[in-house]
Design a protein around this motif. Structure first.
Motif, short mmCIF file in Angstrom:
data_model
loop_
_atom_site.label_atom_id
_atom_site.label_comp_id
_atom_site.label_asym_id
_atom_site.label_seq_id
_atom_site.Cartn_x
_atom_site.Cartn_y
_atom_site.Cartn_z
N ALA A 15 0.83 -1.20 0.00
CA ALA A 15 0.00 0.00 0.00
C ALA A 15 0.86 1.26 0.00
O ALA A 15 0.51 2.27 -0.63
N ARG B 107 2.06 1.95 -3.50
CA ARG B 107 1.03 2.58 -4.31
C ARG B 107 0.82 4.04 -3.92
O ARG B 107 0.62 4.90 -4.79
N ARG B 108 0.90 4.33 -2.63
CA ARG B 108 0.67 5.70 -2.17
C ARG B 108 1.66 6.67 -2.79
O ARG B 108 1.29 7.77 -3.22
N PRO C 7 -0.28 8.10 -10.62
CA PRO C 7 -1.05 7.24 -11.52
C PRO C 7 -0.24 6.92 -12.77
O PRO C 7 0.37 7.80 -13.38
N THR D 297 -1.93 -6.66 -7.17
CA THR D 297 -3.11 -6.38 -7.99
C THR D 297 -4.27 -5.91 -7.12
O THR D 297 -4.97 -4.94 -7.45
N GLU D 298 -4.46 -6.58 -5.98
CA GLU D 298 -5.51 -6.16 -5.05
C GLU D 298 -5.24 -4.77 -4.49
O GLU D 298 -6.18 -4.03 -4.16
N THR D 299 -3.98 -4.41 -4.39
CA THR D 299 -3.60 -3.10 -3.85
C THR D 299 -3.84 -1.98 -4.85
O THR D 299 -3.95 -0.82 -4.46
N GLY D 300 -3.91 -2.32 -6.14
CA GLY D 300 -4.16 -1.31 -7.15
C GLY D 300 -3.10 -1.21 -8.23
O GLY D 300 -2.88 -0.14 -8.80
N THR E 151 -1.38 -3.14 -11.88
CA THR E 151 -1.58 -4.06 -13.00
C THR E 151 -0.23 -4.64 -13.39
O THR E 151 0.73 -3.90 -13.62
N LYS F 137 0.87 1.28 -11.55
CA LYS F 137 -0.21 1.74 -10.67
C LYS F 137 -1.41 2.11 -11.52
O LYS F 137 -1.33 2.88 -12.46
N THR F 138 -2.58 1.53 -11.17
CA THR F 138 -3.79 1.80 -11.94
C THR F 138 -4.61 2.89 -11.27
O THR F 138 -4.35 3.28 -10.13
#
Length: 214
Positions: free
Chosen positions: A134, A137-138, A142, A183-186, A188, A213-214
């Motif tokens: 996480a 991703r943060r 994008p 993938t669950e975190t966001g 691809t 990052k999606t």
């Protein structure tokens, strides 16, 4: 905030091993052509999206940070070990290196065009890995790219298996399970490489996952 025990243990161990570690990897990745190819693909994707700041997370003595710089990336290094950072700064004073933890990066939301965590999740306890993902991703913008590498195992029913690392307790991860978690975190998944070990000392496969990052 109370620091998790594994961070203190890992930091202390790598501070002790820092000089020896830097010697072992003095030639960079000359003996790892497939690893270099994945890092090159990561750099190409970052450039294709317009570039921007990139962080080498768990940079150690900075040998791969230097490679990313040679590929034209605006890169800096972050590592948990102050001794590792001191060695990296001495070797490459033209690059930025900071002490920090992947569990709580001192970076603004969406700051990075790319992040690389090369063998730096291996000391993360399994219950802590979702929070680290996480955090990846943060800090990514994008469309930002992430390259994660780790010792792997081939049992998809188990996220991880511990092994006797020379420096500190470490974990081998299932590429399928780590990819699913990211993938669950966001993220691809764009590509993966699982290569055979290059020596008989630790006959483990090694995985590289390249994601966006999606």
């Amino acid at each position: 905030m109370i620091e998790p025990d594994f961070l203190h243990t890992t930091r202390t161990a790598y501070d002790t091993w820092a000089a020896r570690y830097a010697e072992l990897f003095a030639n960079g990745l000359e003996d790892f052509p497939l690893d270099r190819a994945m890092i090159g693909a990561f750099a190409a994707f970052v450039h294709a999206e317009g570039g921007g700041p990139v962080a080498d997370l768990g940079c150690g003595p900075g040998h791969v940070t230097s490679l990313l710089d040679s590929l034209g990336l605006d890169v800096s290094g972050i590592d948990l070990s102050p001794e590792m950072i001191a060695i990296a700064r001495a070797a490459r004073p033209d690059l930025r290196f900071d002490v920090g933890s992947m569990t709580a990066l001192d970076l603004a939301d969406g700051k990075l065009a790319g992040a690389m965590a090369r063998y730096s999740i291996i000391h993360t306890p399994p219950e802590q890995l979702p929070a680290v993902c996480a955090e990846f991703r943060r800090v990514l913008a994008p469309g930002g790219h992430l390259l994660v590498a780790f010792q792997a195992h081939d049992d998809p029913s188990a996220l991880t298996e511990s092994f006797d690392h020379k420096v500190a307790l470490a974990y081998r991860w299932s590429p399928d399970r780590v990819a699913a978690l990211l993938t669950e975190t966001g993220f691809t998944e764009k590509a993966r490489l699982v290569r055979a070990p290059l020596t008989d000392e630790r006959p483990f496969p090694h995985a590289h996952l390249l994601l966006t990052k999606t």
